[in-house]
Structures are given as C-alpha cells and as structure tokens.
Design a protein around this motif. Structure first.
Motif, PDB file in Angstrom:
ATOM      1  N   ALA A  76       1.158  -1.254  -0.095  1.00  0.00           N
ATOM      2  CA  ALA A  76       0.359   0.510  -0.063  1.00  0.00           C
ATOM      3  C   ALA A  76       1.094   1.507  -0.015  1.00  0.00           C
ATOM      4  O   ALA A  76       2.324   1.419   0.386  1.00  0.00           O
ATOM      5  CB  ALA A  76      -0.687   0.077   1.468  1.00  0.00           C
ATOM      6  N   VAL A  77       0.052   2.404  -0.259  1.00  0.00           N
ATOM      7  CA  VAL A  77       1.008   3.682  -0.306  1.00  0.00           C
ATOM      8  C   VAL A  77       0.263   4.322   0.838  1.00  0.00           C
ATOM      9  O   VAL A  77      -1.097   4.384   0.423  1.00  0.00           O
ATOM     10  CB  VAL A  77       0.790   4.155  -0.813  1.00  0.00           C
ATOM     11  N   LEU A  78       0.985   5.410   1.491  1.00  0.00           N
ATOM     12  CA  LEU A  78       0.135   6.574   2.818  1.00  0.00           C
ATOM     13  C   LEU A  78       0.893   7.768   1.750  1.00  0.00           C
ATOM     14  O   LEU A  78       1.975   7.701   1.231  1.00  0.00           O
ATOM     15  CB  LEU A  78       1.008   6.181   3.913  1.00  0.00           C
ATOM     16  N   LEU A  79      -0.810   7.914   0.956  1.00  0.00           N
ATOM     17  CA  LEU A  79      -0.117   9.568   0.247  1.00  0.00           C
ATOM     18  C   LEU A  79      -0.043  10.774   1.015  1.00  0.00           C
ATOM     19  O   LEU A  79      -1.630  10.811   2.185  1.00  0.00           O
ATOM     20  CB  LEU A  79      -0.394  10.036  -0.787  1.00  0.00           C
ATOM     21  N   ALA A  80       1.046  11.511   1.609  1.00  0.00           N
ATOM     22  CA  ALA A  80       0.649  12.568   3.041  1.00  0.00           C
ATOM     23  C   ALA A  80       0.436  14.223   2.373  1.00  0.00           C
ATOM     24  O   ALA A  80       0.767  14.700   0.860  1.00  0.00           O
ATOM     25  CB  ALA A  80       1.849  12.977   2.930  1.00  0.00           C
ATOM     26  N   LEU A  81      -1.467  14.412   2.088  1.00  0.00           N
ATOM     27  CA  LEU A  81      -2.143  15.049   2.022  1.00  0.00           C
ATOM     28  C   LEU A  81      -1.615  16.213   2.591  1.00  0.00           C
ATOM     29  O   LEU A  81      -2.587  17.179   2.310  1.00  0.00           O
ATOM     30  CB  LEU A  81      -3.596  14.682   1.941  1.00  0.00           C
ATOM     31  N   ARG A  82      -1.771  16.771   4.112  1.00  0.00           N
ATOM     32  CA  ARG A  82      -1.437  17.690   5.133  1.00  0.00           C
ATOM     33  C   ARG A  82      -0.407  17.623   6.211  1.00  0.00           C
ATOM     34  O   ARG A  82      -0.475  16.102   6.339  1.00  0.00           O
ATOM     35  CB  ARG A  82      -2.928  18.110   5.278  1.00  0.00           C
TER      36      ARG A  82
END
Length: 178
Positions: A76-82
């Motif tokens: 999986a990937v965690l995309l930093a949005l904030r």
C-alpha cells in the motif's frame, strides 16, 4: 545520488532524513525519481491536493489510484495530504512487517510534531490488507474522521495522525484487475 526537498527545493544527501534548509522530511520513505541532469532526484509530489490553508473542514482531494500501479500484492501507499511532509509517499510493504508511527526517532514513520505521541500508532499487514492500530496515543488516530482503536483499512481511507493526514491506497490484487 542526492534528493531535492519537495518543500523548498534544497538539494540534500540521499541518506538525510530531513532537509537542512527547511527541516521537511526527505529520504527514508520518500518516493523519488532520478533527474537526468546531475544525478539529483526529486521528491514525487501529489497534484490536485488542497493546501493546508483551506482549513480542516475542507474535503481532501481525490487521489489518483494509479499511484499504486506496479506495487506488489498486499502493498500500500500512504500519500501525505496535509502536514509538513505534504506531497510525500510512504510505501507499506507486508514483507517489512509492522510499521511503527510516532515522534520517536526510532519510529519507522517518524512524524515530528507535538500533536503526535512518541509511540502513536502501528500499521500492521494482516490477511492481505492493512490494519491501523492506535497504541495509546494522547490525541488519538482517526480513519475517515472517526477516532479508532483498531481499524481495517480500505483503499481511499483518510488516515489522520496528529496534524498529518494521509490517503491510504492499497495495491490492486490480481482478482481486482479481472
């Protein structure tokens, strides 16, 4: 090889965890792509993500699921949005086991902010997917804006740890692509 900071553009050593100019996280866990001129890699950014100045109540932008194409099954990937690391990616690979999250320098996913506990949460690979577990943090862990103790994550979930928000994107299994 060197890395270019996504926040300020400063070139830094590939072993650095933080930008020497602005302090933004770089290196470990950041997705990079080589630059043909000079061997400098640039941190991958996210297009179409709202800025932090729009306020906490504004909905987060939809993230293109092409971000997970080519990942091994179960990853999986965690995309930093904030947060200070906005625009960076963290790959979760089941082969690496539990991913600890916190303000402690020993955490696999180090989030340097007082809103994050030293030992805050854990991402655990379980049954071909991922589970987020809060490990007794002071401010809690949230999935889709609801406080959780343990939660089985699904693609597209919004994960909040302290002031950091991430989009959780799971790799598609061979069954999903049929």
């Amino acid at each position: 090889m060197s890395l270019r900071c996504a926040q300020c553009g400063q070139v830094t050593d590939d072993s650095a965890r933080f930008c020497p100019n602005c302090g933004a996280p770089v290196g470990i866990g950041a997705s990079v792509s080589p630059d043909d001129a000079g061997g400098v890699a640039e941190l991958t950014g996210i297009l179409g993500v709202r800025s932090a100045s729009e306020g906490d109540s504004a909905p987060l932008a939809t993230v293109d699921e092409e971000s997970v194409s080519g990942l091994p099954e179960g990853a999986a990937v965690l995309l930093a949005l904030r947060g200070p690391s906005e625009g960076t990616r963290v790959q979760l690979d089941p082969a690496d086991g539990v991913v600890t999250v916190g303000r402690s320098p020993e955490a696999v996913l180090f989030l340097d902010d007082v809103t994050v506990s030293r030992r805050h949460a854990e991402f655990r690979p379980e049954g071909g997917g991922w589970t987020l577990t809060d490990v007794g943090s002071l401010n809690g862990s949230y999935v889709n804006r609801r406080r959780i103790e343990t939660h089985r994550l699904a693609g597209g979930d919004e994960v909040q740890i302290g002031k950091y928000r991430f989009a959780f994107l799971a790799a598609r299994s061979a069954e999903d692509e049929d």
